[in-house]
Design a protein around this motif. Structure first.
Motif, PDB file in Angstrom:
ATOM      1  N   SER A 135       7.110   0.159 -11.405  1.00 27.92           N
ATOM      2  CA  SER A 135       6.237   0.797 -12.577  1.00 27.92           C
ATOM      3  C   SER A 135       5.444   1.794 -12.065  1.00 27.92           C
ATOM      4  O   SER A 135       5.140   1.793 -11.023  1.00 27.92           O
ATOM      5  N   PRO A 136       5.169   2.773 -12.996  1.00 33.15           N
ATOM      6  CA  PRO A 136       4.302   3.763 -12.854  1.00 33.15           C
ATOM      7  C   PRO A 136       3.078   3.538 -12.092  1.00 33.15           C
ATOM      8  O   PRO A 136       2.262   4.129 -11.156  1.00 33.15           O
ATOM      9  N   SER A 137       2.433   2.346 -12.481  1.00 36.20           N
ATOM     10  CA  SER A 137       1.099   1.832 -11.698  1.00 36.20           C
ATOM     11  C   SER A 137       1.284   1.222 -10.515  1.00 36.20           C
ATOM     12  O   SER A 137       0.147   1.344  -9.796  1.00 36.20           O
ATOM     13  N   ASP A 138       2.246   1.247  -9.868  1.00 38.38           N
ATOM     14  CA  ASP A 138       2.437   1.071  -8.373  1.00 38.38           C
ATOM     15  C   ASP A 138       2.133   2.403  -7.822  1.00 38.38           C
ATOM     16  O   ASP A 138       1.838   1.990  -6.543  1.00 38.38           O
ATOM     17  N   ILE A 139       2.449   3.287  -8.180  1.00 40.78           N
ATOM     18  CA  ILE A 139       1.935   4.603  -7.514  1.00 40.78           C
ATOM     19  C   ILE A 139       0.457   4.541  -6.890  1.00 40.78           C
ATOM     20  O   ILE A 139       0.106   5.200  -5.970  1.00 40.78           O
ATOM     21  N   ALA A 140      -0.402   3.745  -7.727  1.00 39.38           N
ATOM     22  CA  ALA A 140      -1.789   3.696  -7.092  1.00 39.38           C
ATOM     23  C   ALA A 140      -1.912   3.220  -5.828  1.00 39.38           C
ATOM     24  O   ALA A 140      -2.793   3.065  -4.962  1.00 39.38           O
ATOM     25  N   GLN A 141      -0.866   2.098  -5.309  1.00 40.88           N
ATOM     26  CA  GLN A 141      -0.935   1.534  -3.953  1.00 40.88           C
ATOM     27  C   GLN A 141      -0.507   2.591  -2.838  1.00 40.88           C
ATOM     28  O   GLN A 141      -0.637   2.056  -1.817  1.00 40.88           O
ATOM     29  N   PHE A 142      -0.024   3.691  -3.182  1.00 34.91           N
ATOM     30  CA  PHE A 142       0.338   4.574  -2.017  1.00 34.91           C
ATOM     31  C   PHE A 142      -0.669   5.758  -2.003  1.00 34.91           C
ATOM     32  O   PHE A 142      -1.433   6.221  -2.882  1.00 34.91           O
ATOM     33  N   TYR A 143      -1.028   6.323  -0.723  1.00 33.27           N
ATOM     34  CA  TYR A 143      -2.139   7.013  -0.470  1.00 33.27           C
ATOM     35  C   TYR A 143      -1.423   8.091   0.320  1.00 33.27           C
ATOM     36  O   TYR A 143      -0.735   8.051   1.119  1.00 33.27           O
TER      37      TYR A 143
END
Length: 207
Positions: A135-143
């Motif tokens: 999901s698009p919200s998973d992008i928050a886990q990437f730095y």
């Protein structure tokens, strides 16, 4: 084949599913009938190409000499458009290339290297686990690392919006093109089918 195609339309009306005849001589192609490319020599948009494709398919399907005329191309595949805020990235001291490279590595995968073991050669790819990029919200886990060595979440630099577009595009003799398949209807030869395709492509009336 006609019965199967009718059943497929009932079972999955939201999908493009159809049966094709096997080649008359095994090994010469993957299906019987014809396969050709419809080119866009005007350099127009995807929407224009799709509009002309649908017009062509509609006209070809009305001809009794043809059967199973179809194309796997679609210009309305659900997608997510990632918009990177360049100003925010620059203020955070992050190179734009690093943002895109991080997104590619985690979401799409990137080749790292290869090594030999057990008498075989293995390739190494960097990519997030499938359940970590659903999901698009998973992008928050990437730095991504900035110039000071601090880790900044990608969600602070980009936003995603739903979009539609082609899953892929092909080119034939340089020009953007879509592939169309079909076959001659029972009682008609392949030569007659090709003549009809030429008539349809030129917008001519049946002869």
């Amino acid at each position: 084949m006609t019965r199967l195609n009718a059943e497929l339309k009932k079972i999955a009306p939201e999908a493009i599913a159809f049966a094709v005849m096997p080649p008359s001589i095994p090994g010469l192609g993957t299906q019987g009938g014809f396969s050709f490319w419809l080119q866009d020599r005007s350099g127009g948009s995807i929407e224009s190409l799709n509009q002309h494709l649908q017009t062509f398919l509609e006209a070809a399907r009305k001809r009794p000499e043809l059967t199973g005329v179809a194309s796997q191309f679609t210009a309305a595949v659900p997608q997510l458009y990632a918009d990177v805020d360049r100003d925010k990235a620059l203020k955070q001291g992050i190179a734009i290339g690093d943002v895109y490279q991080t997104m590619q590595a985690f979401l799409g995968g990137v080749y790292v290297n290869q090594f030999n073991r057990f008498g075989r050669q293995w390739r190494v790819f960097l990519q997030a686990e499938g359940n970590e990029r659903n999901s698009p919200s998973d992008i928050a886990q990437f730095y991504v690392r900035n110039n000071d060595g601090a880790m900044v979440p990608l969600s602070a630099l980009e936003s995603t919006t739903p979009a539609f577009g082609p899953q892929y595009t092909n080119r034939f003799n340089v020009y953007r093109a879509v592939q169309v398949t079909g076959a001659a209807a029972p009682g008609y030869s392949s030569g007659q089918a090709l003549d009809v395709l030429e008539q349809v492509g030129q917008g001519r009336a049946p002869e």
